[in-house]
Design an enzyme around this catalytic site. Sequence first.
Site, PDB file in Angstrom:
ATOM      1  N   HIS A 196      18.461 -14.041 -19.347  1.00  0.00           N
ATOM      2  CA  HIS A 196      19.456 -13.908 -18.283  1.00  0.00           C
ATOM      3  C   HIS A 196      19.570 -12.442 -17.874  1.00  0.00           C
ATOM      4  CE1 HIS A 196      23.954 -14.343 -17.066  1.00  0.00           C
ATOM      5  NE2 HIS A 196      23.170 -14.301 -16.009  1.00  0.00           N
ATOM      6  N   ASN A 221      29.343 -14.987 -19.294  1.00  0.00           N
ATOM      7  CA  ASN A 221      30.003 -15.798 -18.272  1.00  0.00           C
ATOM      8  C   ASN A 221      30.992 -16.794 -18.869  1.00  0.00           C
ATOM      9  OD1 ASN A 221      28.820 -14.502 -16.168  1.00  0.00           O
ATOM     10  ND2 ASN A 221      27.189 -15.996 -15.856  1.00  0.00           N
ATOM     11  N   GLU A 241      20.565 -10.717 -21.422  1.00  0.00           N
ATOM     12  CA  GLU A 241      21.141 -11.683 -22.347  1.00  0.00           C
ATOM     13  C   GLU A 241      20.058 -12.706 -22.665  1.00  0.00           C
ATOM     14  OE1 GLU A 241      24.342 -14.070 -20.650  1.00  0.00           O
ATOM     15  OE2 GLU A 241      25.506 -13.897 -22.483  1.00  0.00           O
ATOM     16  N   SER A 247      21.674 -18.692 -15.512  1.00  0.00           N
ATOM     17  CA  SER A 247      22.895 -18.045 -15.989  1.00  0.00           C
ATOM     18  C   SER A 247      23.836 -19.082 -16.570  1.00  0.00           C
ATOM     19  CB  SER A 247      23.565 -17.276 -14.859  1.00  0.00           C
ATOM     20  OG  SER A 247      23.879 -18.154 -13.814  1.00  0.00           O
TER      21      SER A 247
END
Length: 694
Positions: A428, A478, A440, A407
């Site tokens: 991800h 993120n 992702e 991540s």
Amino acid sequence: MNSVSYQAIGEIGVITVHYPPVNALSLAVRTGLGESLARANADPDIKAILIRCDGKTFIAGADIKELQKGWHLKNPTLGEIQAMLETGKPSIAAIHGTALGGGYELALTCHARIALNDAAIGLPEVKLGLLPGAGGTQRLTRLCGPAAALDIIVSGRQVPASEALQLGAIDAIVTDLDEAALTFARDFAARPAPAPVIARNEAIAGIDPDIFAAARKQAARKSRGAEAPLAIIACIEQACELTPAEGLRFERAEFDGLFGSDQHKALTHYFFAEREARKIPGLPGELAAVRIERAGVIGTGTMGRGIAVVLANAGIEVRLVDTNSDAARLGMEAIKGIYDGSAARGIQTRDAADAALKRIKLGGYEDLGEVDLVVEAAPEIMELKRTIFARLDASTPPRAILATNTSSLDIDSIAAATARPERVIGAHFFSPAHIMKLLELVRGTTTGPEAIAAMMSLAARLGKTPVLAGNCDGFIGNRMLQYYTGQSEFLMEHGIAPERIDAVAERFGMPMGPVALRDLAGIDVSVLVRKERMKTLPEGERMSPILERMVEAGRFGRKNGKGFYRYEGGERSPAPQAAAIIAGVASDLGIPAREFSDEEIRDRLFMPLVNEGAKELEDGIAIRAGDIDVAWVNGYGFPRWRGGPMFWGQSVGFDKVAGLALEFGERYGPRWRPAPLLETMVRDGVTTWREAGY
Ligand code: 3HC
């Protein structure tokens, strides 16, 4: 070829719609339908009418592109076509693929509906912030009763033919559609036609009014802030009270209200954004995606288990590898638990769950000799991942794609551990991987087109919504998240209580506010991540020390019942100890308490997302603003009806976003400064991402 053709077969007038890709009810289709119906109704030799479609599906609804232009109001309208059907000769809809929205509403005005076994019906208008505006709420309620109508129309889900038959939403399931439809039509022609659906009353007699209150309660919980579900419930309730004509008028007024709403605009944007996100500019058109039949998964932790389940559910044979045999055994037991749970909750049949479970086998690296793909889901330690990838490079066929579920780590460094960096890609998944929709995909500098095409195509097979990101700390999602959570801490320093911050975010439509999210993720985990990040932060960057103080005081979040909230019996309540820690930080830093309106709190939480998103566009980390919206809706629960953070930012105004970023840049450090792209757009008077080329 005309978009609608007409042919008389004996006594049956056969109307065929041919309007790829999904036979949407464009003006051209409506015109063709109107002409064909007029012909059939006027021809004394024609005794019944059959409506069928060419291509992959029955009519999938109004043409959404034309809806945006208001063309659904041009004559003939769908309502006019329906009137011709309902008052004309007996008619049958022959359904294959999906009969959706206006398409199923058209079928509801036919006197009967037959379908192939693998077909489905549905009224998905809610997903566009609308309600079925061509009588769908009234006719489905009168056909199947309000409970079924509430379930189908409020969820917008596709109802498989077998279930539709049980509910009465279709009349028969057949194997040879064209043949059976003609037989059905001939039979119809020989006897009196059944009453039109709109005139039926049996299903709306003796209704318990409590079902509407329960539906409203559920809608408030499941789709917080969304307008369409509530309007749909009102229409279905009225279908049980009003005459057909009054009910249709009520529905029309509600539809018109929604049609002009911001939510409809946002959801229409989202509909096209999700489809566009699958298209990657620059991938050679002729590139056929490698089909994944066998896969390896490295790691049997929460992510590895979920990923194995997702792959197995799509029919892929999975080798699950963990060098720790106890962990492997525990992982396998947990996977059995996932399947037991989904069978018990009816998400999968027991047979399907058992068959998928059989596809997952524990193994070692030596069992990966035939795989097409490996997804690594080991702990987030770079050296460990590089060792695993070197080992995978040696034990899998050279054609196999090697994906890492990191991540945050650098894809290029991981790829460099192999002799096939062009086949290394980030994948991800979001936790729990078998439930969360977002995938992702992360393209490193060396990732090749074949790996991207294969993973995009795999995502569709897994039922995931893919978004392609570039390689950077945090990728698309993120990377933005840290500004949202970081801002919540700055607000707390000013004396705004965690519960107020979360209430504003939740009223905005987030499933959970940023402070509660910290508690859920674990404050100790956030501190570790931040420690790493701080090493690379630019000079003058400020981070609130609240998190570190919380951890020092033993407040780790939900996991030990003590975070920004107290957790007792699954309920969260304010924690005075946390409030004291926050007040201590503010006093140590000399930050005075300040009043903020709810709107200010909202802007402070969400505008930094837009600013960082703009930086991602400039850096090439995200291809389009819509991709960022898709990532945030599916990975972080951003309210779909707001279109995603970038669409929301566009609707509040880029000048406001850039203005706040200017203030934050001075206050919190260079990373908060306005994106140069935004500043240019504001200067040039550009008001949409599209206009700016994104
Ligand atoms: N209008 C215009 N274009 C449409 C469309 C529609 N209703 N439905 C799909 N498309 C387009 C898509 O944008 C896509 O275009 P692209 O190839 O250029 O990207 C193409 O058709 C194929 O669509 P998908 O990629 O989604 O294809 P799938 O095979 O995965 O799914 C589907 C097919 C299930 C029909 C899905 O497209 C879908 O759910 N469509 C929307 C259906 C819908 O919402 N209908 C209700 C419309 S509103 C209405 O009917 C109002 C009425 O009550 C008055």
